[in-house]
Design a protein around this motif. Structure first.
Motif, PDB file in Angstrom:
ATOM      1  N   HIS A 161       4.209  -7.496  -1.021  1.00  0.00           N
ATOM      2  CA  HIS A 161       3.518  -6.805   0.066  1.00  0.00           C
ATOM      3  C   HIS A 161       3.581  -5.318  -0.249  1.00  0.00           C
ATOM      4  CE1 HIS A 161       7.284  -5.424   2.209  1.00  0.00           C
ATOM      5  NE2 HIS A 161       7.750  -6.311   1.371  1.00  0.00           N
ATOM      6  N   ARG A 162       2.875  -4.530   0.511  1.00  0.00           N
ATOM      7  CA  ARG A 162       2.851  -3.090   0.264  1.00  0.00           C
ATOM      8  C   ARG A 162       3.456  -2.332   1.427  1.00  0.00           C
ATOM      9  NH1 ARG A 162      -2.693  -1.212  -2.830  1.00  0.00           N
ATOM     10  NH2 ARG A 162      -3.063  -3.102  -4.033  1.00  0.00           N
ATOM     11  N   THR A 179       5.103   4.954  -9.944  1.00  0.00           N
ATOM     12  CA  THR A 179       5.040   3.924  -8.923  1.00  0.00           C
ATOM     13  C   THR A 179       6.291   3.053  -8.984  1.00  0.00           C
ATOM     14  OG1 THR A 179       3.969   2.283 -10.343  1.00  0.00           O
ATOM     15  CG2 THR A 179       2.531   3.837  -9.170  1.00  0.00           C
ATOM     16  N   GLN A 212       4.919   5.630  -4.230  1.00  0.00           N
ATOM     17  CA  GLN A 212       3.811   4.683  -4.157  1.00  0.00           C
ATOM     18  C   GLN A 212       4.223   3.358  -4.794  1.00  0.00           C
ATOM     19  OE1 GLN A 212      -0.121   6.217  -4.097  1.00  0.00           O
ATOM     20  NE2 GLN A 212      -0.823   4.865  -5.727  1.00  0.00           N
ATOM     21  N   VAL A 213       3.786   2.235  -4.218  1.00  0.00           N
ATOM     22  CA  VAL A 213       4.200   0.912  -4.701  1.00  0.00           C
ATOM     23  C   VAL A 213       3.409   0.508  -5.942  1.00  0.00           C
ATOM     24  CG1 VAL A 213       4.361  -1.545  -4.146  1.00  0.00           C
ATOM     25  CG2 VAL A 213       4.963   0.169  -2.425  1.00  0.00           C
ATOM     26  N   LEU A 214       2.073   0.537  -5.867  1.00  0.00           N
ATOM     27  CA  LEU A 214       1.224   0.104  -6.975  1.00  0.00           C
ATOM     28  C   LEU A 214       0.341   1.261  -7.447  1.00  0.00           C
ATOM     29  CD1 LEU A 214       0.064  -3.367  -5.590  1.00  0.00           C
ATOM     30  CD2 LEU A 214       1.950  -2.892  -7.153  1.00  0.00           C
TER      31      LEU A 214
END
Length: 370
Positions: free
Chosen positions: A152-153, A122, A111-113
């Motif tokens: 960006h995600r 993350t 997961q990014v954030l």
């Protein structure tokens, strides 16, 4: 290429939730405040347990009495207890780095954030650890703004190029370019913008179920939120009430034996789950995608599994409602990779192309794969 990452500790640090009561706030009991504002988090008995556990502070002081009242101007802090987050990758490969930018190859399942059950495990956490690990506490506070920040995600199940900015100026400039795509207006003109015109070009690889007959097509179905049981804010899906969205799909290879098609997708807007939704809307959902089905809507066949969690099952350790690990059919398992990112460097103004090698399932014959 260089990689970095630190193995995850068994427990995270929990989360602090802060509330500053406005000047118009009427005097209320602490218990009533949390039961009203955060009723989806825990029942009244659960919030009683949290107060008695010493998990709530008022103006910096721990409160352990149920009869405490709060009023306008108070600052409330609730400490959610540490927990073991679901498994996640922790290594990131550096694809490009200079004084202004960092691009990494994000693995699927990362997961990014922070969000949901993933608050520590993350990409952002690993970036913070890497770019502050060599500094003392004071220096960390001074350099925290230099920690690369994703501009960006990528979905947790999506792998590939993730671009990060090292300064606020660079992030602001890149955000403006990304917003240009997000604010596009639907039209019947499908002119492909050059990198110089569009500044940011995002190319993906995907494997879909079924054989796509047409070699090249555009999808402009709007994407927006729809209600979905078990998810408070709903889910993104194809819907006429959504925001304008555009994707270009090019067939790379047809596998008749396994009834699947390898495609390249260029997105001209950045809606959440856009590629998954658009390809499903076209009638060719991503192979392995347990959520989006033909028509671009989320699967509802598992609804019975969620009903139990809506009946108020309580987590005895925390006092909150027990949440399913996957409130929707799944966020991983599908075959989607952010393959290329092409843009004009926001500082040097030179064109850049960053490439993340594809997983073997998304490679063309003769290509070098991960």
């Amino acid at each position: 290429m260089e990689s970095f990452g630190v193995p995850w500790p068994p427990l995270n640090e929990g989360i602090l939730y802060r509330d500053d009561l406005p000047a118009t706030f009427p005097t209320s009991s602490l218990l009533d405040f949390y039961c009203t504002k955060y009723k989806h988090s825990a029942p009244r008995e659960g919030w009683q347990q949290r107060i008695l556990n010493g998990q709530i502070m008022v103006d910096g002081e721990v409160v352990e009495k149920l009869d405490r009242y709060v009023r306008a101007g108070n600052q409330l802090t609730y400490h959610r207890l540490p927990w073991t987050e679901p498994p996640a990758p922790w290594m990131l490969e550096i694809l490009y780095e200079d004084d202004h930018l960092l691009a990494v190859n994000k693995p699927s399942g990362f997961q990014v954030l922070p969000g949901g059950l993933y608050q520590q495990r993350t990409v952002l956490t690993q970036l913070m650890w890497r770019y502050t690990s060599a500094a003392d506490t004071q220096t960390q506070m001074q350099t925290r703004s230099c920690v690369p920040s994703p501009v960006h995600r990528l979905g947790r199940g999506t792998s590939g190029v993730l671009l990060c900015a090292k300064t606020k100026v660079v992030k602001s400039k890149l955000s403006v370019e990304l917003a240009k795509g997000a604010s596009l207006q639907v039209s019947n003109q499908f002119d492909i913008c050059s990198v110089a015109e569009k500044h940011i070009v995002k190319i993906y690889r995907a494997l879909v179920v079924g054989i796509i007959d047409i070699d090249e097509t555009f999808i402009e179905e709007p994407i927006g939120m729809i209600s979905y049981p078990g998810v408070l804010k709903g889910l993104y899906a194809a819907t006429p009430e959504g925001k304008p969205s555009r994707s270009k799909v090019v067939v790379l290879q047809r596998d008749l034996k396994n009834n699947c098609t390898l495609v390249q997708v260029e997105i001209f807007s950045g809606r959440p789950h856009q590629i998954r939704i658009h390809l499903a809307f076209l009638g060719y959902p991503l192979k392995g995608d347990p959520l989006y089905i033909s028509g671009g809507k989320p699967d509802t066949s598992h609804m019975a599994l969620l009903e139990d969690f809506q009946q108020g099952i309580i987590n005895q350790d925390d006092g909150g409602y027990l949440k399913p690990i996957n409130p929707v059919p799944g966020e991983c398992g599908y075959h989607l990779h952010a393959h290329k990112l092409m843009f004009i460097h926001p500082i040097t103004e030179k064109p850049l192309q960053i490439v993340a090698r594809c997983p073997s399932t998304l490679c063309m014959p003769g290509e070098e794969c991960n």
